[in-house]
Motif scaffolding. Structure first.
Motif, PDB file in Angstrom:
ATOM      1  N   VAL A   1      -0.308   2.073   2.557  1.00  6.47           N
ATOM      2  CA  VAL A   1      -0.576   3.501   2.415  1.00  6.47           C
ATOM      3  C   VAL A   1      -1.906   3.679   1.707  1.00  6.47           C
ATOM      4  CG1 VAL A   1       0.282   5.672   1.487  1.00  6.47           C
ATOM      5  CG2 VAL A   1       1.911   3.915   2.198  1.00  6.47           C
ATOM      6  N   ALA A   2      -2.834   4.412   2.344  1.00  6.12           N
ATOM      7  CA  ALA A   2      -4.148   4.646   1.750  1.00  6.12           C
ATOM      8  C   ALA A   2      -4.590   6.075   2.030  1.00  6.12           C
ATOM      9  CB  ALA A   2      -5.161   3.660   2.319  1.00  6.12           C
ATOM     10  N   ASP A   3      -5.510   6.571   1.195  1.00  2.00           N
ATOM     11  CA  ASP A   3      -6.031   7.929   1.350  1.00  2.00           C
ATOM     12  C   ASP A   3      -7.153   8.018   2.375  1.00  2.00           C
ATOM     13  OD1 ASP A   3      -4.339   8.860  -0.659  1.00  2.00           O
ATOM     14  OD2 ASP A   3      -5.781   8.350  -2.218  1.00  2.00           O
ATOM     15  N   ASN A   4      -7.808   6.866   2.663  1.00  2.00           N
ATOM     16  CA  ASN A   4      -8.943   6.884   3.584  1.00  2.00           C
ATOM     17  C   ASN A   4      -9.073   5.541   4.280  1.00  2.00           C
ATOM     18  OD1 ASN A   4     -10.785   5.139   1.943  1.00  2.00           O
ATOM     19  ND2 ASN A   4     -10.492   6.838   0.484  1.00  2.00           N
ATOM     20  N   VAL A   5      -9.900   5.497   5.296  1.00  2.00           N
ATOM     21  CA  VAL A   5     -10.064   4.302   6.122  1.00  2.00           C
ATOM     22  C   VAL A   5     -10.632   3.137   5.318  1.00  2.00           C
ATOM     23  CG1 VAL A   5     -11.295   3.359   8.121  1.00  2.00           C
ATOM     24  CG2 VAL A   5     -10.285   5.628   8.250  1.00  2.00           C
ATOM     25  N   ASP A   6     -11.600   3.402   4.448  1.00  2.00           N
ATOM     26  CA  ASP A   6     -12.198   2.318   3.663  1.00  2.00           C
ATOM     27  C   ASP A   6     -11.166   1.637   2.766  1.00  2.00           C
ATOM     28  OD1 ASP A   6     -14.719   2.637   4.780  1.00  2.00           O
ATOM     29  OD2 ASP A   6     -15.368   4.059   3.227  1.00  2.00           O
TER      30      ASP A   6
ATOM     31  N   GLY B   1       5.323   8.779 -11.533  1.00  3.76           N
ATOM     32  CA  GLY B   1       4.373   8.037 -12.349  1.00  3.76           C
ATOM     33  C   GLY B   1       4.097   6.624 -11.865  1.00  3.76           C
ATOM     34  N   GLN B   2       4.691   6.227 -10.763  1.00  6.49           N
ATOM     35  CA  GLN B   2       4.506   4.882 -10.216  1.00  6.49           C
ATOM     36  C   GLN B   2       3.647   4.940  -8.953  1.00  6.49           C
ATOM     37  OE1 GLN B   2       5.861   2.467 -11.972  1.00  6.49           O
ATOM     38  NE2 GLN B   2       5.414   0.736 -10.656  1.00  6.49           N
ATOM     39  N   ARG B   3       2.593   4.135  -8.917  1.00  5.09           N
ATOM     40  CA  ARG B   3       1.719   4.103  -7.740  1.00  5.09           C
ATOM     41  C   ARG B   3       2.363   3.254  -6.647  1.00  5.09           C
ATOM     42  NH1 ARG B   3      -4.030   1.441  -7.008  1.00  5.09           N
ATOM     43  NH2 ARG B   3      -3.021  -0.002  -8.388  1.00  5.09           N
ATOM     44  N   VAL B   4       2.406   3.792  -5.429  1.00  9.46           N
ATOM     45  CA  VAL B   4       2.978   3.093  -4.280  1.00  9.46           C
ATOM     46  C   VAL B   4       1.869   2.877  -3.255  1.00  9.46           C
ATOM     47  CG1 VAL B   4       4.671   3.208  -2.413  1.00  9.46           C
ATOM     48  CG2 VAL B   4       5.233   4.157  -4.672  1.00  9.46           C
ATOM     49  N   GLN B   5       1.571   1.611  -2.964  1.00  6.59           N
ATOM     50  CA  GLN B   5       0.546   1.284  -1.976  1.00  6.59           C
ATOM     51  C   GLN B   5       1.135   0.654  -0.723  1.00  6.59           C
ATOM     52  OE1 GLN B   5      -2.127  -1.130  -4.470  1.00  6.59           O
ATOM     53  NE2 GLN B   5      -3.670   0.390  -3.959  1.00  6.59           N
ATOM     54  N   MET B   6       2.382   0.210  -0.825  1.00  8.20           N
ATOM     55  CA  MET B   6       3.004  -0.409   0.338  1.00  8.20           C
ATOM     56  C   MET B   6       4.499  -0.145   0.333  1.00  8.20           C
ATOM     57  SD  MET B   6       3.040  -4.436  -0.725  1.00  8.20           S
ATOM     58  CE  MET B   6       1.355  -4.420  -1.277  1.00  8.20           C
ATOM     59  N   LEU B   7       5.038  -0.129   1.529  1.00 12.13           N
ATOM     60  CA  LEU B   7       6.467   0.014   1.729  1.00 12.13           C
ATOM     61  C   LEU B   7       6.933  -1.205   2.505  1.00 12.13           C
ATOM     62  CD1 LEU B   7       6.417   3.747   2.896  1.00 12.13           C
ATOM     63  CD2 LEU B   7       6.972   2.903   0.604  1.00 12.13           C
ATOM     64  N   LEU B   8       7.996  -1.831   2.049  1.00 14.03           N
ATOM     65  CA  LEU B   8       8.539  -3.004   2.706  1.00 14.03           C
ATOM     66  C   LEU B   8       9.947  -2.690   3.183  1.00 14.03           C
ATOM     67  CD1 LEU B   8       7.548  -5.642   0.001  1.00 14.03           C
ATOM     68  CD2 LEU B   8       6.401  -5.238   2.168  1.00 14.03           C
ATOM     69  N   PHE B   9      10.228  -3.020   4.434  1.00 16.48           N
ATOM     70  CA  PHE B   9      11.581  -2.884   4.956  1.00 16.48           C
ATOM     71  C   PHE B   9      11.790  -3.957   6.000  1.00 16.48           C
ATOM     72  CE2 PHE B   9      14.741  -1.323   7.957  1.00 16.48           C
ATOM     73  CZ  PHE B   9      15.797  -1.128   7.083  1.00 16.48           C
ATOM     74  N   ALA B  10      12.829  -4.748   5.814  1.00 16.70           N
ATOM     75  CA  ALA B  10      13.129  -5.863   6.716  1.00 16.70           C
ATOM     76  C   ALA B  10      11.872  -6.717   6.831  1.00 16.70           C
ATOM     77  CB  ALA B  10      13.635  -5.365   8.051  1.00 16.70           C
ATOM     78  N   ASP B  11      11.345  -6.888   8.045  1.00  8.87           N
ATOM     79  CA  ASP B  11      10.128  -7.686   8.181  1.00  8.87           C
ATOM     80  C   ASP B  11       8.926  -6.809   8.505  1.00  8.87           C
ATOM     81  OD1 ASP B  11      10.869  -7.046  10.735  1.00  8.87           O
ATOM     82  OD2 ASP B  11      10.680  -9.063  11.543  1.00  8.87           O
ATOM     83  N   ASP B  12       8.979  -5.557   8.069  1.00  8.05           N
ATOM     84  CA  ASP B  12       7.876  -4.617   8.266  1.00  8.05           C
ATOM     85  C   ASP B  12       7.172  -4.349   6.942  1.00  8.05           C
ATOM     86  OD1 ASP B  12       8.427  -4.193  11.009  1.00  8.05           O
ATOM     87  OD2 ASP B  12      10.025  -2.807  10.463  1.00  8.05           O
TER      88      ASP B  12
END
Length: 133
Positions: free
Chosen positions: A102-107, A87-98
């Motif tokens: 995350v997106a479904d399409n180029v736009d 139920g939680q939307r995830v748009q980015m993943l953070l690890f260390a300095d990375d």
């Protein structure tokens, strides 16, 4: 962006997150005034000062960088990209300095990149302002 390029902005961010002045001072002491040698095919270089980048091998560097950019997650979302877990939307993943967007399409990815670019430009501007104080 690196720990040292965050400059005083990192320490101000830690204070804003509620870390005591004493704790922030300890982090500063751990990351200031360090030197390194680099192993090359020709052997070891001369000693050089850390001017940019995180202290390689320091277990605190990824944590400090993540805390510095933790407010990126609070930036306004212009797109519905990402995926849902529990139920939680995830748009980015953070690890260390990375940072992974995350997106479904180029736009949507382009919009997310624009948001991240504006965020880091704002951080860079704030760093300059802090440096002039």
């Amino acid at each position: 962006m690196s720990i040292n390029s965050c400059g005083n902005g990192l320490w101000k961010r830690l204070e804003a997150l509620g870390l005591s002045e004493k704790m922030v001072r300890r982090f500063k002491n751990l990351h200031n005034g360090h030197r390194r040698k680099v192993k090359t095919t020709d052997g070891l270089t001369e000693w050089t000062d850390y001017r940019t980048g995180v202290k390689q091998g320091c277990v605190l560097s990824p944590l400090l960088f993540s805390l510095y950019i933790s407010d990126l997650e609070d930036t306004p979302r212009e797109v519905e990209g990402g995926f849902t877990i529990g139920g939680q939307r995830v748009q980015m993943l953070l690890f260390a300095d990375d940072l992974i967007l995350v997106a479904d399409n180029v736009d949507d990815l382009r919009k997310m990149l624009d948001t991240a670019r504006r965020y880091f430009e704002k951080k860079r501007k704030r760093k300059k302002e802090i440096g002039n104080e």
